[in-house]
Each structure stands twice: as structure tokens, then as C-alpha cells.
Write an enzyme that holds these catalytic residues in place. Structure first.
Site, short mmCIF file in Angstrom:
data_model
loop_
_atom_site.label_atom_id
_atom_site.label_comp_id
_atom_site.label_asym_id
_atom_site.label_seq_id
_atom_site.Cartn_x
_atom_site.Cartn_y
_atom_site.Cartn_z
N GLU A 1 28.77 7.67 50.90
CA GLU A 1 27.51 8.44 50.96
C GLU A 1 27.39 9.17 49.63
O GLU A 1 28.17 10.06 49.34
CB GLU A 1 27.56 9.39 52.16
CG GLU A 1 26.20 9.90 52.55
CD GLU A 1 25.86 11.21 51.87
OE1 GLU A 1 25.35 11.14 50.71
OE2 GLU A 1 26.09 12.25 52.47
N GLY B 1 30.17 11.99 48.05
CA GLY B 1 30.23 12.65 46.75
C GLY B 1 29.32 11.96 45.75
O GLY B 1 28.27 11.41 46.12
N SER B 2 29.73 11.96 44.49
CA SER B 2 28.88 11.42 43.42
C SER B 2 29.05 9.91 43.29
O SER B 2 30.09 9.35 43.69
CB SER B 2 29.24 12.09 42.10
OG SER B 2 30.54 11.70 41.72
N GLU C 1 19.95 13.03 40.52
CA GLU C 1 20.21 14.09 41.48
C GLU C 1 20.55 15.37 40.72
O GLU C 1 21.60 15.46 40.09
CB GLU C 1 21.39 13.67 42.38
CG GLU C 1 21.53 14.53 43.59
CD GLU C 1 22.65 14.06 44.51
OE1 GLU C 1 23.75 13.76 44.01
OE2 GLU C 1 22.42 13.98 45.72
N THR D 1 32.23 8.77 41.13
CA THR D 1 33.50 8.93 41.85
C THR D 1 33.57 7.93 43.01
O THR D 1 34.63 7.35 43.28
CB THR D 1 33.67 10.38 42.34
OG1 THR D 1 33.58 11.25 41.22
CG2 THR D 1 35.02 10.58 43.00
N GLY D 2 32.43 7.72 43.67
CA GLY D 2 32.41 6.73 44.75
C GLY D 2 32.82 5.35 44.26
O GLY D 2 33.54 4.62 44.94
O1 TXE Z 1 31.49 15.21 42.82
P1 TXE Z 1 32.71 14.22 43.05
P2 TXE Z 1 31.41 16.59 42.02
C1 TXE Z 1 26.90 14.85 43.50
C2 TXE Z 1 25.98 15.94 42.99
C3 TXE Z 1 26.88 16.74 42.10
C4 TXE Z 1 27.74 15.64 41.51
C5 TXE Z 1 29.07 16.08 40.95
O2 TXE Z 1 24.93 15.35 42.24
O3 TXE Z 1 26.18 17.45 41.12
O4 TXE Z 1 27.96 14.75 42.57
O5 TXE Z 1 29.83 16.78 41.94
C6 TXE Z 1 36.83 13.98 45.04
N1 TXE Z 1 39.41 9.86 43.44
N2 TXE Z 1 27.42 15.18 44.82
O6 TXE Z 1 31.98 16.44 40.67
O7 TXE Z 1 33.55 14.10 41.84
C7 TXE Z 1 36.60 15.45 44.81
O8 TXE Z 1 37.84 16.15 44.76
C8 TXE Z 1 39.22 10.31 44.68
C9 TXE Z 1 26.68 14.62 45.93
O9 TXE Z 1 32.00 17.67 42.84
O10 TXE Z 1 32.13 12.98 43.58
C10 TXE Z 1 35.77 15.81 46.01
O11 TXE Z 1 36.61 15.95 47.14
N3 TXE Z 1 38.50 11.42 44.95
C11 TXE Z 1 27.35 14.82 47.19
C12 TXE Z 1 34.87 14.57 46.18
O12 TXE Z 1 35.57 13.51 45.51
C13 TXE Z 1 37.97 12.09 43.92
C14 TXE Z 1 28.27 15.91 47.41
C15 TXE Z 1 33.47 14.68 45.57
O13 TXE Z 1 33.59 14.94 44.20
C16 TXE Z 1 38.13 11.64 42.58
C17 TXE Z 1 28.93 16.37 46.20
C18 TXE Z 1 38.89 10.46 42.37
N4 TXE Z 1 39.10 9.98 41.14
C19 TXE Z 1 28.47 16.01 44.96
N5 TXE Z 1 37.45 12.50 41.78
C20 TXE Z 1 26.69 14.29 48.42
N6 TXE Z 1 26.57 12.96 48.53
O14 TXE Z 1 26.36 15.05 49.29
C21 TXE Z 1 36.89 13.43 42.56
N7 TXE Z 1 37.21 13.21 43.86
#
Ligand code: TXE
Length: 488
Positions: free
Chosen positions: A257, A235-236, A390, A239-240
Site C-alpha cells: 500500500e 509506506g513509500s 504525494e 521503499t515498497g
Molecule cells: O517512508 P518509508 P518514509 C510516503 C509519504 C512520505 C514518504 C516518505 O509520501 O512523505 O512516503 O516517508 C520502513 N526495508 N508514505 O520515509 O521509507 C520504515 O522504517 C524495509 C506513504 O517514512 O516507505 C517504515 O517502517 N523497510 C505512506 C516504513 O518502511 C524499510 C505512509 C515506511 O517508510 C526500509 C508513510 C527498507 N529498506 C509514508 N526503509 C502510506 N502509504 O500511507 C524504510 N523502511
């Protein structure tokens, strides 16, 4: 209206407090399903189910549960059966995914194919994960064995749910872990169906559980749960970081990732006929919502005009349409993502970046859908947000360089380090670049956005750490034990 619940202990289960979330169709913006809105209680139930599957009922006696007792060959057989079931339900899974995420059907079908392939790959790998024997003092035999972490948590994003559950849960199960998955709130439906198919394939109850819900509720509860032994997060960056901090509180290892700002580096001797369709696809695929999207093109100044002209022609003919109409691009996932992309484009316009081409929008698109046409920008300065951050949309920026060193510095000049592409016929230059680029994957005269079940994948720098995919993932989903025997 479709109603889907959590999948815990091989059963469909409502949230403990009965709450639900609406699911929107990105092509129309209209609600067409509900999913359970999970919280800490649901995560706890899922973690307990996973622990029972692995260890059985008695605390402190590991691997006594039905899944813990399944040997490596047995795990491989179940994964092979699951690969077959996924292949048999290919169209159903693709349709679910396409409706839920707005992916054009051809992309959703490719994802369903990849999912089956991941399970097939890890089915074959399950009983080939060997340890070593180590030289030590006379009278000893020392060996290493790879053991599963235990209960693994998987936080999955919305861009490639099927591919990411395949690479992550496929490897975790092959290595003998029991899994708790938290899909993204925007993309749960295909994964709930995959869990049902896993049960049908013979996976014991509790070995694979899915809890749906919001990131800051179910996701956060998963990261904080002391019963989780490893977390795989895609994810982002922000959040990571939150997930890593929560996991650190209970000493839980994490694989991250976190996306990228991947460059394709085009030298003056590049074969543009080969490069152009690949460069276009690498940013257009999945409407640019790909962690490894090739979102920057760096080109030798001598070829800049030619490349720009040819890319502009290609971008001008790209069409955005509904997911079912299966054009080059579907809608973005949600309104927030569309605002994010529009924000970057507004800034590019304010800063006077030349827009070389805009793709076409189909006529009569549903007003509530989250559509964005493909955009090609030229002369993007190295520090511009479009070159550094990104965007996660179908936006490609071109920048020129004057020397090989400048090309390397530009390619490496972002916080990210996921993937890069190099286009040149010069063999020594290919290898120099491949070694100099600080990315987890380097493609030479090709580019594999998201592809390659067999190829270890993961980032350097802010793109994260740990490797998924390929055999390498099995090491990440195991912990190493050293056993020293003194026999005289
Ligand atoms: O991501 P989040 P979002 C990037 C991409 C995008 C941006 C935002 O640039 O525009 O992130 O997307 C879970 N504790 N990528 O807001 O928040 C959430 O429910 C635990 C890149 O959707 O990172 C989801 O399952 N988990 C990327 C996951 O995290 C939590 C793919 C990703 O969400 C959480 C997606 C928390 N506190 C977005 N908050 C890639 N690497 O391919 C959220 N989540």
C-alpha cells in the site's frame, strides 16, 4: 525518560547489540523516550519465536505450536479480548500516540477507537473463513481450504500506526498466522503497548512480536529473512519496491500500500454545502499525512470560483497547534517531512501558482516543533509536481475541467490509484465515474479518508496491490489448498 524495548516471545527484550534510538516529540522536537535499535539478529529471534508459536519445536511438522493449535473460534476469542483491552486502555493509547506522532488528541482517540474496532471485526470473522467444494469427475469430492501463510512480516508506517497494525495484524492473526512487526522508527510506542495487551488477552508467546529500529536495518532484515512467508508493507513507493525485491529473493508474497494522489471530482450540480467540510477534512486530517488524503480537487469550471472562495474561507480558519492543544492540525511527524512539504510549496511559489489561503499558526509554538499551516492552491496544472506527487502534508490544489471526459482523464492522470471522490446528484454520472476511475475505492457524495474497517482497501497502479481491511484481507493473509478425494 521512557525506555521501551523489543517485544519478542511476550517479553520485553533489548537489542542484541544493546543499541537504542531516541524518540522525538514532534510538537517540541525534543527527545522524550528511547527505543531499541534492532538489527538482523533481533529480527531472526522474532521470526524464530513466531515459528515456534505456530509450528512448535520440530521442523517440518506444521501447526503443532500453541498458536497453530488454537482453532479459529479460539483465535476469535483472543482477538475479542484484545479489542476489549484496547477499548479499556483507550485514553492511555491515544496519549502515547499523540505524544509520539504529534497527532491532535481527537485524531489519536479516533485511531484508538478504530484499533479496537479492527480487532472486534476480525474476532468475529476468524471462524467464518470458509472454503468451497468444487464439481469434478464422478467419484471425487474436491474441496478448498484456506490456510495461514505461516509467519507474516508487517512493515508499518508512522502516519496511522494503530490503525495499520489493527488492519494488518488483526486480519493476519484471525487467519492463523504468527506475526513479526517492524514499526516505523518515529512511531513505535503505542504498538509496543498493544503487543503487551495482546499477551494479556491470552495470545501465546511468539504469536505477535515487535522489533523496533530503522528501515534500512531492521526493516530490510525482515524483508530479506527467509523464514518470513508473507509481507504486508505500507509506506513509500521506493521503499515498497526495495521490500518487494528483497522478498522476491525468497519467493515471498507481498501486499503493498504505497499512498496516493487522490482526487475529489466536483461537478456543476454538486451539493457544495455537503462537499466542502468533507473536502477540507480529507486533506487536513492527520495534517495531510494520510495515504488516502484527498489532495486534489477537480471542479467543473462553472463552479470553480464559488468552490475556491468557500474553500479559501474554510482554510483561512484552520489552526495549527501542539498535539495536546488539539486544534485542526498538529505538527508533521519529523523535520524530513516538513522539508518535503516546504520543498513542494517552494516549487509552487516559484511556478507562480496562486495561494488562495493559508491557515493560522497558534502563537508561541515551541521553536523545535515540525509545524506547517494548511495551504490552498488554485489553478494547479495537471503536470505540476503538486498535482502528480504525494506531498503528504496539508496542501490542497484546485484544478478546473470543462467536460466529464476531461474530469475522468485528470482524475486518472497520475501514477497513483488509491481513492477517489465524486460529487454529483446525477445518478448515471455517479455510476459512470465510479466505473471509470482507476482507484481501489470510489466514494460518491462522501469521502472516507482512511475510514471503514469493513471496506476492502488498497491501490491500483503505483498505489500498490493486494487488499487490506474488511473480509477481503483474510483472503490475502491465507493461501488456498485444493484437496481432491477419490472415493469411487
Ligand atoms: O517512508 P518509508 P518514509 C510516503 C509519504 C512520505 C514518504 C516518505 O509520501 O512523505 O512516503 O516517508 C520502513 N526495508 N508514505 O520515509 O521509507 C520504515 O522504517 C524495509 C506513504 O517514512 O516507505 C517504515 O517502517 N523497510 C505512506 C516504513 O518502511 C524499510 C505512509 C515506511 O517508510 C526500509 C508513510 C527498507 N529498506 C509514508 N526503509 C502510506 N502509504 O500511507 C524504510 N523502511
Amino acid at each position: 525518560m521512557l525506555t521501551r524495548l523489543h517485544f519478542i516471545d511476550n517479553e520485553s527484550t533489548a537489542a542484541a547489540d544493546g543499541r537504542v534510538l531516541e524518540v522525538l516529540d514532534p510538537s517540541t522536537g525534543e527527545s522524550f523516550a528511547t527505543i531499541a535499535r534492532g538489527g538482523a539478529d533481533d529480527i531472526d529471534r522474532a521470526v524464530r519465536a513466531a515459528r515456534r508459536a505456530l509450528d512448535g519445536a520440530v521442523t517440518g511438522l506444521p501447526f503443532r505450536g500453541p498458536w497453530g493449535q488454537t482453532d479459529a473460534a479460539g483465535r476469535g476469542r483472543i482477538l475479542a479480548a484484545l479489542a476489549g483491552l484496547v477499548a479499556g486502555h483507550h485514553q492511555e493509547l491515544a496519549e502515547l500516540e499523540s505524544r509520539d506522532t504529534g497527532k491532535p488528541m481527537k485524531q489519536a482517540r479516533a485511531d484508538a477507537t478504530a484499533l479496537s474496532r479492527y480487532f472486534e471485526f476480525y474476532a468475529g470473522a476468524a471462524d467464518k473463513l470458509h472454503g468451497q467444494t468444487l464439481p469434478y469427475q464422478t467419484g471425487y469430492t474436491v474441496l478448498t481450504v484456506r490456510e495461514p501463510h505461516g509467519v507474516t512480516g508487517h512493515i508499518i508506517p508512522w502516519n496511522y500506526p494503530m490503525q495499520i497494525i489493527g488492519r494488518s495484524v488483526g486480519a493476519a492473526l484471525a487467519a492463523g498466522n504468527a506475526c513479526v512487526v517492524k514499526p516505523a522508527e518515529d512511531a513505535c510506542l503505542s504498538l509496543l503497548r498493544v503487543a503487551e495487551l495482546a499477551a494479556e488477552a491470552g495470545l501465546p508467546a511468539g504469536a505477535l512480536n515487535i522489533v523496533t529500529g530503522l528501515g534500512n536495518e531492521a526493516g530490510q532484515a525482515l524483508a530479506e529473512h527467509p523464514g518470513i512467508d508473507h509481507i504486508s508493507f505500507t509506506g513509500s513507493g521506493p521503499t515498497g519496491e526495495r521490500v518487494s525485491r528483497a522478498a522476491a529473493a525468497h519467493c515471498c508474497p507481498v501486499t503493498l500500500e504505497l499512498g496516493g494522489k487522490s482526487a475529489q471530482v466536483v461537478f456543476e450540480d454538486a451539493d457544495l454545502d455537503a462537499a466542502i467540510p468533507v473536502i477540507v477534512n480529507a486533506i487536513v486530517q492527520n495534517c495531510g499525512q494520510t495515504c488516502s488524503a484527498g489532495s486534489r480537487v477537480l471542479v467543473a469550471r462553472a463552479r470553480q470560483a464559488e468552490l475556491a472562495e468557500r474553500l479559501a474561507a474554510a482554510f483561512g480558519s484552520l489552526r495549527t497547534d501542539t498535539a495536546t492543544n488539539d486544534a485542526d492540525l498538529g505538527p508533521l511527524i519529523n523535520a524530513r517531512q516538513r522539508e518535503r512539504v516546504s520543498g513542494f510549496l517552494a516549487q509552487a511559489e516559484r511556478d507562480g501558482l496562486p495561494i488562495l489561503a493559508r491557515g493560522q499558526m497558534a502563537a508561541d509554538l515551541p521553536a523545535g516543533g515540525f509545524y506547517q499551516q494548511a495551504i490552498l492552491l488554485d489553478a494547479v496544472p495537471r503536470d505540476h509536481p503538486v498535482a502528480q506527487q504525494e506531498v503528504f502534508g496539508p496542501v490542497l490544489g484546485i484544478s478546473a475541467f470543462d467536460s466529464e471526459d476531461e474530469a475522468i482523464a485528470l482524475a486518472n492522470g497520475t501514477p497513483y490509484g488509491l481513492v477517489s471522490g465524486v460529487w454529483t446528484e446525477n445518478g448515471a454520472r455517479q455510476m459512470r465515474l465510479a466505473r471509470a476511475l482507476r482507484t481501489g475505492q470510489v466514494f460518491v457524495n462522501n469521502y472516507g479518508a482512511g475510514g471503514g474497517v469493513e471496506l476492502p482497501f488498497g491501490g491500483m497502479k503505483h498505489s500498490g496491490y493486494g487488499r487490506e481491511k474488511g473480509f477481503e484481507a483474510l483472503y490475502g493473509f491465507t493461501t488456498l489448498k485444493t484437496i481432491a478425494l477419490r472415493h469411487g
